[in-house]
Design a protein around this motif. Sequence first.
Motif, PDB file in Angstrom:
ATOM      1  N   ALA A  65      47.640  47.251  31.029  1.00  0.00           N
ATOM      2  CA  ALA A  65      46.443  47.105  31.830  1.00  0.00           C
ATOM      3  C   ALA A  65      46.079  45.443  32.003  1.00  0.00           C
ATOM      4  CB  ALA A  65      45.042  47.708  31.244  1.00  0.00           C
ATOM      5  N   THR A  66      46.449  44.614  31.215  1.00  0.00           N
ATOM      6  CA  THR A  66      46.118  43.351  31.236  1.00  0.00           C
ATOM      7  C   THR A  66      47.061  42.738  32.124  1.00  0.00           C
ATOM      8  OG1 THR A  66      45.163  43.096  29.072  1.00  0.00           O
ATOM      9  CG2 THR A  66      46.025  41.249  30.091  1.00  0.00           C
ATOM     10  N   GLY A  67      48.334  42.978  32.136  1.00  0.00           N
ATOM     11  CA  GLY A  67      49.279  42.495  33.229  1.00  0.00           C
ATOM     12  C   GLY A  67      48.986  42.813  34.600  1.00  0.00           C
ATOM     13  N   TYR A  68      48.438  44.252  34.723  1.00  0.00           N
ATOM     14  CA  TYR A  68      48.439  44.688  36.169  1.00  0.00           C
ATOM     15  C   TYR A  68      47.185  43.873  36.695  1.00  0.00           C
ATOM     16  CZ  TYR A  68      51.631  48.551  35.813  1.00  0.00           C
ATOM     17  OH  TYR A  68      52.995  49.252  35.647  1.00  0.00           O
ATOM     18  N   THR A  69      46.095  43.689  35.644  1.00  0.00           N
ATOM     19  CA  THR A  69      44.921  43.112  36.050  1.00  0.00           C
ATOM     20  C   THR A  69      45.159  41.641  36.556  1.00  0.00           C
ATOM     21  OG1 THR A  69      43.596  44.305  34.701  1.00  0.00           O
ATOM     22  CG2 THR A  69      42.580  42.486  35.606  1.00  0.00           C
ATOM     23  N   HIS A 116      42.484  50.922  43.661  1.00  0.00           N
ATOM     24  CA  HIS A 116      41.330  50.963  43.308  1.00  0.00           C
ATOM     25  C   HIS A 116      40.643  49.352  43.277  1.00  0.00           C
ATOM     26  CE1 HIS A 116      43.689  49.936  39.679  1.00  0.00           C
ATOM     27  NE2 HIS A 116      42.400  49.450  39.026  1.00  0.00           N
ATOM     28  N   VAL A 117      41.732  48.409  43.228  1.00  0.00           N
ATOM     29  CA  VAL A 117      41.413  46.929  43.086  1.00  0.00           C
ATOM     30  C   VAL A 117      40.552  46.480  44.135  1.00  0.00           C
ATOM     31  CG1 VAL A 117      42.398  44.588  43.018  1.00  0.00           C
ATOM     32  CG2 VAL A 117      43.641  46.453  41.754  1.00  0.00           C
ATOM     33  N   LEU A 123      36.663  47.008  43.766  1.00  0.00           N
ATOM     34  CA  LEU A 123      35.866  46.558  42.837  1.00  0.00           C
ATOM     35  C   LEU A 123      35.273  45.222  43.083  1.00  0.00           C
ATOM     36  CD1 LEU A 123      37.896  48.416  39.989  1.00  0.00           C
ATOM     37  CD2 LEU A 123      35.556  48.932  40.745  1.00  0.00           C
ATOM     38  N   GLY A 124      35.488  44.755  44.174  1.00  0.00           N
ATOM     39  CA  GLY A 124      35.120  43.319  44.542  1.00  0.00           C
ATOM     40  C   GLY A 124      35.214  42.172  43.748  1.00  0.00           C
ATOM     41  N   GLY A 125      36.509  42.197  43.175  1.00  0.00           N
ATOM     42  CA  GLY A 125      36.601  41.008  42.008  1.00  0.00           C
ATOM     43  C   GLY A 125      36.012  41.077  40.455  1.00  0.00           C
ATOM     44  N   ASP A 126      35.637  42.379  40.392  1.00  0.00           N
ATOM     45  CA  ASP A 126      35.110  42.788  38.832  1.00  0.00           C
ATOM     46  C   ASP A 126      36.543  43.106  38.067  1.00  0.00           C
ATOM     47  OD1 ASP A 126      34.000  43.673  36.613  1.00  0.00           O
ATOM     48  OD2 ASP A 126      32.566  44.745  37.472  1.00  0.00           O
ATOM     49  N   TRP A 127      36.977  41.990  37.674  1.00  0.00           N
ATOM     50  CA  TRP A 127      38.455  42.259  36.941  1.00  0.00           C
ATOM     51  C   TRP A 127      38.001  42.900  35.677  1.00  0.00           C
ATOM     52  CZ3 TRP A 127      41.387  41.850  40.543  1.00  0.00           C
ATOM     53  CH2 TRP A 127      41.170  40.744  41.604  1.00  0.00           C
ATOM     54  N   LYS A 128      37.031  42.935  34.950  1.00  0.00           N
ATOM     55  CA  LYS A 128      36.817  43.820  33.767  1.00  0.00           C
ATOM     56  C   LYS A 128      37.123  45.293  34.247  1.00  0.00           C
ATOM     57  CE  LYS A 128      33.862  44.822  29.898  1.00  0.00           C
ATOM     58  NZ  LYS A 128      32.416  44.439  29.341  1.00  0.00           N
ATOM     59  N   GLU A 182      39.480  47.971  33.246  1.00  0.00           N
ATOM     60  CA  GLU A 182      39.300  49.425  32.634  1.00  0.00           C
ATOM     61  C   GLU A 182      39.645  50.549  33.494  1.00  0.00           C
ATOM     62  OE1 GLU A 182      35.011  48.854  32.462  1.00  0.00           O
ATOM     63  OE2 GLU A 182      34.971  47.848  30.309  1.00  0.00           O
ATOM     64  N   ALA A 183      39.666  50.461  34.945  1.00  0.00           N
ATOM     65  CA  ALA A 183      40.473  51.510  35.690  1.00  0.00           C
ATOM     66  C   ALA A 183      41.570  51.831  35.552  1.00  0.00           C
ATOM     67  CB  ALA A 183      40.131  51.028  37.163  1.00  0.00           C
TER      68      ALA A 183
END
Length: 314
Positions: free
Chosen positions: A63-67, A38-39, A42-47, A51-52
Amino acid sequence: MRKVPTAAIRYIKLGAGGRWEGALDRGWLEWGTADDRHVAGLGGDWKAVYEAYVAKGRVPATATGYTTEAKAFFDADPAVTWITFARGRMWWCVAESKVQAIEGAGDASGAFYRMARGGWQDRDANGVVLDLDRLSTRLTQLQGYQRSICRLTADQKELCLRYINATLDPVQTAMTAARDDLKQHLRTLIRRLAWRDFEQLIDLAFARTGWTRVSSLGGTMKDVDLVVEQSFTRERMSVQIKSKADQRTIDDYAKRLGERAPRERIMLICHSPIGKLTAPPPLQERRLELVMDEEIADLSINAGLVDWVIARSL
């Protein structure tokens, strides 16, 4: 090899258990699993990326670590150097900006890749292989990192750049110069040794580097001063020791030693070669090995025989 002036260095693990090491041969970085696809959308929308991950059931910390890893992999900064460890070596590269999906990705590959500019490198600026056994554990401990991507600490970055760029810090530079001075002085002292003392020096050096003498020392064998054997491999070597030798001497001993049992290695050691000496062509696929001058000084240092040489050369 080019040197690397870089703003940041990141470590990337090539899959759990090294299962993505094929990326080295393909010349790219790999990252991600099916859970990370999904990354790209989302075109760089890291928030939204975060959330995904939460929506997929990841706890906030995970989730923070993966992001953070996704952001690092998709970062197009051309000044970033990437490193990894595989096949007993450290590898490094600078990645192209474009991130592409890997079609049909499975356990053997990641979900995305970025091409490595010029491919992955496993050598320093002087062309020396970056073998793990010569790298500090302050750097190689990154292999134990549990996630896929991380930045290096300031200390690790400095150390990594020194390895890649083949540079030394001031203390290493001073010690290298001191060792060179020691080697030059030791060469002079070795040339002063009486022949019997020189022969004993070589015998001791072999013994301290894992070879066992299986012959008497000098005098009783034709053309050979000692025969040594590796205790573990049972490899044997016949050795002739000369204070001085010219090319004619080398050619003569190559022929004579070459007539010994074919299973043996053959070597001639000389501390004062006359002219530039080269080993003649192999005889029965076996070449005479030459150990001369500086190599003998290095051998003496590595075998811990400096004090012995000093005492015997007075």
